[in-house]
Design a protein around this motif. Structure first.
Motif, PDB file in Angstrom:
ATOM      1  N   VAL A 135      28.939  40.279  39.235  1.00 24.48           N
ATOM      2  CA  VAL A 135      29.832  39.131  39.356  1.00 24.48           C
ATOM      3  C   VAL A 135      29.009  37.844  39.494  1.00 24.48           C
ATOM      4  O   VAL A 135      29.350  36.805  38.901  1.00 24.48           O
ATOM      5  CB  VAL A 135      30.788  39.311  40.545  1.00 24.48           C
ATOM      6  N   TYR A 136      27.922  37.910  40.260  1.00 27.44           N
ATOM      7  CA  TYR A 136      27.044  36.742  40.376  1.00 27.44           C
ATOM      8  C   TYR A 136      26.378  36.432  39.039  1.00 27.44           C
ATOM      9  O   TYR A 136      26.116  35.265  38.726  1.00 27.44           O
ATOM     10  CB  TYR A 136      25.992  36.985  41.451  1.00 27.44           C
ATOM     11  N   GLY A 137      26.079  37.476  38.254  1.00 24.67           N
ATOM     12  CA  GLY A 137      25.520  37.239  36.933  1.00 24.67           C
ATOM     13  C   GLY A 137      26.478  36.483  36.036  1.00 24.67           C
ATOM     14  O   GLY A 137      26.082  35.558  35.311  1.00 24.67           O
ATOM     15  N   LEU A 163      22.043  32.741  45.086  1.00 23.19           N
ATOM     16  CA  LEU A 163      23.452  32.888  45.463  1.00 23.19           C
ATOM     17  C   LEU A 163      23.773  34.325  45.859  1.00 23.19           C
ATOM     18  O   LEU A 163      24.582  34.564  46.754  1.00 23.19           O
ATOM     19  CB  LEU A 163      24.345  32.454  44.300  1.00 23.19           C
ATOM     20  N   LEU A 164      23.125  35.269  45.197  1.00 23.52           N
ATOM     21  CA  LEU A 164      23.381  36.680  45.477  1.00 23.52           C
ATOM     22  C   LEU A 164      22.978  37.067  46.888  1.00 23.52           C
ATOM     23  O   LEU A 164      23.716  37.778  47.588  1.00 23.52           O
ATOM     24  CB  LEU A 164      22.634  37.542  44.444  1.00 23.52           C
ATOM     25  N   GLU A 225      17.154  43.811  41.266  1.00 28.42           N
ATOM     26  CA  GLU A 225      18.366  43.580  40.485  1.00 28.42           C
ATOM     27  C   GLU A 225      18.031  43.446  39.001  1.00 28.42           C
ATOM     28  O   GLU A 225      17.088  42.749  38.617  1.00 28.42           O
ATOM     29  CB  GLU A 225      19.079  42.311  40.966  1.00 28.42           C
ATOM     30  N   ALA A 226      18.828  44.120  38.182  1.00 34.29           N
ATOM     31  CA  ALA A 226      18.673  44.027  36.731  1.00 34.29           C
ATOM     32  C   ALA A 226      19.943  43.539  36.048  1.00 34.29           C
ATOM     33  O   ALA A 226      19.875  42.812  35.060  1.00 34.29           O
ATOM     34  CB  ALA A 226      18.260  45.386  36.153  1.00 34.29           C
ATOM     35  N   ALA A 227      21.113  43.937  36.571  1.00 29.71           N
ATOM     36  CA  ALA A 227      22.379  43.620  35.905  1.00 29.71           C
ATOM     37  C   ALA A 227      22.602  42.117  35.727  1.00 29.71           C
ATOM     38  O   ALA A 227      22.911  41.667  34.612  1.00 29.71           O
ATOM     39  CB  ALA A 227      23.534  44.257  36.671  1.00 29.71           C
TER      40      ALA A 227
END
Length: 300
Positions: A135-137, A163-164, A225-227
């Motif tokens: 969602v942050y992405g 932000l994450l 994190e990758a997504a």
């Protein structure tokens, strides 16, 4: 009359009777806790052994000195991914830690908890900590990359990861500040210090261990994190190191993902070796958190 009351009053259970009923549950509870610990340690040990065994053949200088290659796995390395990971995490820390700590100071030391907007801020921070990273992405792609015109660059990735992990930093910093005894504040104010002097010279130094531990653990989440980075333009194959905030980039999770997709077994070995590098960086960050906690911890 006294005899009647004494005769009708129920007998209170003795301490020995209560402990006797509770005693059989204590070994079972300890056994469950020990089993949980054993399961966690065993799974971690199996993971480390498997990764080391698979990637041992490529844990040499080629891994961090060479750039990725699609045709020659024996010459391929992960230098661009390692450098990109360090840049992204460094920028993320530079953005999220000061903002998170200042927000925690406001909420703990200045905000009136009886005001509805302060309670709303606290509720939203707690909810944002549980939002999935994808969602942050999407948020970073729509607002930062396109809305602000920054594009799919290194700066966009760092701002999105900030932000994450920002809610986690705020929550950890608030808990660390809250753990400082109120008598420290009262003594400082009684000696004539202002509220900001009390916070800067007494509260924050005492809260450094908790703040540092929470911040590094939050960054440890961001580094894996990758997504969100796939949405933000992290290139799966890049043969140069980023030199500015507007350059293209890649990170270790993306590079590992790219190598795992390849059919050749040599690329799978490279992926395992890159996982070892990523875990080494994680362990170094966690070791720093432990050192900071032990170095500055105070017992009240």
């Amino acid at each position: 009359m006294t005899a009647v009351l004494d005769r009708e009053a129920p007998e209170a259970p003795s301490a020995s009777g209560l402990s006797g009923r509770r005693r059989p549950l204590e070994p079972a509870f300890k056994a469950v806790l020990l089993a949980s610990l054993v399961v966690a340690v065993v799974f971690l040990a199996v993971l480390l052994f498997y990764v080391l065994n698979e990637g041992w053949a490529r844990l040499d200088s080629r891994l961090w000195e060479n750039f990725p290659s699609k045709l020659y796995p024996d010459r391929a390395g992960a230098q661009s991914a390692i450098v990109g990971t360090l840049y992204v995490i460094g920028l993320t820390a530079a953005f999220c830690i000061p903002i998170g700590v200042m927000t925690a100071i406001y909420l703990e030391e200045y905000a009136d908890s009886n005001r509805w907007y302060n309670r709303l801020i606290e509720l939203n921070i707690q909810n944002l900590a549980a939002v999935p990273s994808i969602v942050y992405g999407i948020l970073g792609l729509g607002i930062i990359a396109r809305g602000m015109g920054l594009g799919r660059t290194l700066l966009t990735a760092a701002l999105t990861l900030s932000l994450l992990v920002l809610p986690v930093v705020i929550i950890a910093a608030r808990e660390a500040i809250r753990a400082v005894p109120g008598s420290i504040r009262q003594g400082s104010l009684a000696l004539g210090a202002t509220q900001w002097q009390t916070i800067a010279r007494q509260v924050l130094p005492a809260a450094v261990p908790g703040i540092a531990t929470g911040a590094i653990l939050a960054l440890s989440r961001a580094i894996g994190e990758a997504a969100p980075l796939l949405l933000l333009g992290a290139v799966t194959h890049i043969t140069f190191n980023p030199e500015s905030l507007t350059d293209a980039y890649t990170v270790l999770p993306i590079q590992i993902f790219n190598w795992i997709k390849q059919p050749e077994a040599e690329f799978h070995t490279l992926a395992s070796a890159a996982i070892v590098i990523l875990l080494t960086i994680l362990l170094a960050m966690n070791s720093l958190a432990i050192w900071l906690r032990n170095r500055y911890q105070k017992r009240w």
